[in-house]
Design an enzyme around this catalytic site. Structure first.
Site, PDB file in Angstrom:
ATOM      1  CD  GLU A 216      -7.483   3.061  -0.208  1.00 13.36           C
ATOM      2  OE1 GLU A 216      -6.415   2.527   0.145  1.00 13.36           O
ATOM      3  OE2 GLU A 216      -7.852   3.089  -1.399  1.00 13.36           O
TER       4      GLU A 216
ATOM      5  CB  SER B 280      -0.920   0.018   1.220  1.00 10.96           C
ATOM      6  OG  SER B 280      -1.670   1.225   1.222  1.00 10.96           O
TER       7      SER B 280
ATOM      8  CG  HIS C  81      -4.951  -0.928   3.765  1.00 11.78           C
ATOM      9  ND1 HIS C  81      -5.144  -0.381   2.509  1.00 11.78           N
ATOM     10  CD2 HIS C  81      -4.149  -0.046   4.436  1.00 11.78           C
ATOM     11  CE1 HIS C  81      -4.491   0.775   2.421  1.00 11.78           C
ATOM     12  NE2 HIS C  81      -3.878   0.989   3.576  1.00 11.78           N
ATOM     13  CG  ASN C  82      -7.197  -1.534  -0.703  1.00 11.82           C
ATOM     14  OD1 ASN C  82      -6.227  -1.260  -0.007  1.00 11.82           O
ATOM     15  ND2 ASN C  82      -7.104  -1.678  -2.009  1.00 11.82           N
TER      16      ASN C  82
ATOM     17  CE  LYS D  52      -2.914  -2.427  -0.337  1.00 12.13           C
ATOM     18  NZ  LYS D  52      -3.857  -2.113  -1.363  1.00 12.13           N
TER      19      LYS D  52
HETATM   20  C1  6PG Z   1      -3.147   1.430  -1.662  1.00 13.19           C
HETATM   21  C2  6PG Z   1      -4.419   1.650  -2.424  1.00 13.19           C
HETATM   22  C3  6PG Z   1      -4.326   1.061  -3.783  1.00 13.19           C
HETATM   23  C4  6PG Z   1      -5.474   1.497  -4.674  1.00 13.19           C
HETATM   24  C5  6PG Z   1      -6.672   0.570  -4.539  1.00 13.19           C
HETATM   25  C6  6PG Z   1      -7.994   1.202  -4.416  1.00 13.19           C
HETATM   26  O1  6PG Z   1      -3.254   0.858  -0.588  1.00 13.19           O
HETATM   27  O2  6PG Z   1      -2.116   1.835  -2.139  1.00 13.19           O
HETATM   28  O3  6PG Z   1      -5.498   1.072  -1.737  1.00 13.19           O
HETATM   29  O4  6PG Z   1      -4.202  -0.306  -3.642  1.00 13.19           O
HETATM   30  O5  6PG Z   1      -5.765   2.806  -4.512  1.00 13.19           O
HETATM   31  O6  6PG Z   1      -6.610  -0.220  -5.676  1.00 13.19           O
HETATM   32  O7  6PG Z   1      -8.490   1.497  -5.665  1.00 13.19           O
HETATM   33  P1  6PG Z   1     -10.012   1.695  -6.009  1.00 13.19           P
HETATM   34  O8  6PG Z   1     -10.469   2.907  -5.257  1.00 13.19           O
HETATM   35  O9  6PG Z   1      -9.974   1.942  -7.479  1.00 13.19           O
HETATM   36  O10 6PG Z   1     -10.766   0.465  -5.678  1.00 13.19           O
END
Ligand code: 6PG
Length: 487
Positions: free
Chosen positions: A197, A136, A193-194, A190
């Site tokens: 996010e 990430s 994590h997303n 991960k």
């Molecule tokens: C990271 C990000 C990276 C990317 C994701 C999310 O941890 O560096 O999460 O992996 O930004 O792919 O992308 P989307 O918003 O397009 O789903």
């Protein structure tokens, strides 16, 4: 650049797939003194990297996978940075065919963890190691120090760990990279994590929306508010870049850039996967779920074109009509944002705990709170508090029960409720603020309407229910004399 045949067994690590993430990762390795083997399906990208950065470190470019594999020292370590899915499988198969027992194939993309579990099984049957590693930090992180979440065997980490730790971000002397657990553990973590996010970005979006459309503030003014927020509890990468985005002016129109960007959010899948996995595990990741749905709804452009201005709103009030002080409102929004963010992280950690139990990965939440403090997209000051919480009680049932967070939420509570009520009266959407508050109220509720649901299920399907006053399962004979029997 040296002639490749002279380079047999020289490279410490190799990178396959030299789009921006792969190139930056390769450059990062090289900048730490490692010799890096390079391979891309079309040589053009390799040539560009060599042309632009070949002099910055020791690179060994190859035109074929065989040549690439030969250039690696043993055990060979090759990181794949290609698109998740079939492209990854194709490269894995090529590498596996050219590699030997004990070599390590690392998938550094955002792979679905179930694919990683499958690949690890297939590759380990060939005597090779397969490591699914979440990376990430975006392009900048890949180049200067990402957070890295490697799965796979402990043995593979012994050989790979020091290399990965040497390129990761470092916080308080600790690298933002650690062995997460076997097979798919790294990619699972991960993925979550997303998911976090997504929720974090959505709550920031909701806060912006309220400041803009309830308080009537301009983007530049809101940028300053976020800048200020970034000096306190909300100190984080996402809050920091929010301020940057909001202060950007579009060169072409002179308008704030935010006003010329289409309000339909894209997604590549990791947020959706997080929710799907949570549904399967039975974990209520409502904040992440609402964030994924909010993106989906924003992107439903045909439906929105038909509904915008075409659906009744009921009586909608304004901030002034409610006699709300703007300064107080801005502070209320900050607190609602912080509270909702805490819920999203708590839910994410719940999912990781459940996933780890289900797959027997033995993931330590303290590791994540430690490595997510730097390099990754959700890096935030308050992860130190999450680490403290798990240090105090690694088995805590919910992060929200940790004494520090409990007290924090108590201080945020009134603002949080005021914001949810006000946004509703103003007719402004706040899916994650509202659902997070509801989640919190559900968690702490003495009684939930689930008792009624059990009654209904028993009524139409004899699904039985438990009683509060004695053990066992019971059924009321609804269509007969309505006496209760033990099932
Ligand atoms: C990271 C990000 C990276 C990317 C994701 C999310 O941890 O560096 O999460 O992996 O930004 O792919 O992308 P989307 O918003 O397009 O789903």
């Amino acid at each position: 650049m040296t002639e490749n045949t002279a380079n047999t067994g020289l490279a410490h690590i190799g990178v396959v797939g030299l789009a921006v993430m792969g190139s930056n990762l390769a450059r990062n390795f090289a900048s730490r003194g490692h010799t890096v083997a390079l391979y891309n399906r079309t040589y053009e990208k390799t040539a560009v990297l060599m042309h632009e950065h070949g002099a910055d470190g020791n690179f060994i470019p190859s035109k074929s996978i065989e040549e690439f594999v030969a250039s690696l020292e043993r055990p060979r370590r090759a990181i794949i940075m290609v698109q998740a899915g079939p492209a990854t499988d194709a490269v894995i198969n090529q590498l596996a065919a050219a590699m030997e027992e004990g070599d390590i194939i690392i998938d550094g993309g955002n792979a679905l963890y179930t694919d990683t579990v499958r690949r690890e099984r297939e590759i380990s049957a060939k005597g090779l190691h397969f490591v699914g590693a979440g990376i990430s930090g975006g392009e900048e992180g890949a180049l200067n120090g990402p957070a890295i979440m490697p799965g796979g065997t402990k043995e593979s980490y012994e050989s790979l760990g020091p290399l990965l730790e040497s390129i990761s971000a470092v916080v308080d002397g600790t690298p933002c990279c650690t062995h997460i657990g076997p097979d798919g553990a790294g990619h699972f973590v991960k993925m979550v994590h997303n998911g976090i996010e997504y929720a974090d970005m959505q709550v920031i979006g909701e806060a912006y929306h309220l400041l803009r459309y309830a308080a009537g503030m301009e983007p530049a003014e809101i940028a300053d508010v976020f800048k200020e927020w970034n000096t306190g509890d909300l100190d984080s990468y996402l809050v920091e870049i929010t301020s940057e985005v909001l202060s950007q002016v579009d060169a072409e129109t002179g308008k704030p850039l935010i006003d010329v960007i289409v309000d339909a959010a894209g997604q590549k899948g990791t947020g959706r996967w997080t929710v799907k996995a949570a549904l399967d595990l039975g974990i209520a990741t409502t904040g992440i779920g609402e964030a994924v749905f909010a993106r989906a709804l924003s992107g439903a452009r045909t439906q929105r074109a038909a509904t915008i201005g075409n659906l009744p709103s009921g009586e909608v009030t304004t901030l002034e009509a409610q006699g709300v002080d703007k300064t107080q409102f801005v502070e209320d929004v900050r607190r609602a944002l912080y509270a909702s963010k805490l819920v999203a992280y708590a839910q994410g950690f719940d999912e990781i705990k459940a996933g780890s139990e289900e797959h027997e990965w033995d993931v330590d939440p303290r590791d994540l709170a430690t490595i997510w403090r730097g390099g990754c997209i959700i890096r935030a000051k308050f992860l130190n508090r999450i680490k403290d919480a798990y240090d105090t009680n690694p088995e805590v049932e919910s992060l929200l029960l940790d004494p520090y967070f409990k007290e924090e939420i108590e201080g945020l509570m009134d603002s949080w409720r005021r914001v949810v009520v006000l946004a509703t009266q103003l007719g402004l959407p706040i899916p994650v603020f509202a659902s997070s508050l509801s989640y919190y109220d559900s968690l702490r509720a003495e009684r939930l309407p689930a008792a009624l649901i059990q009654g209904q299920r028993d009524f139409f399907g004899a699904h039985t229910y438990e009683r509060t006053d004695k053990p066992g399962k019971f059924h009321t004979q609804w269509s007969a004399d309505r006496t209760e029997i033990e099932a």
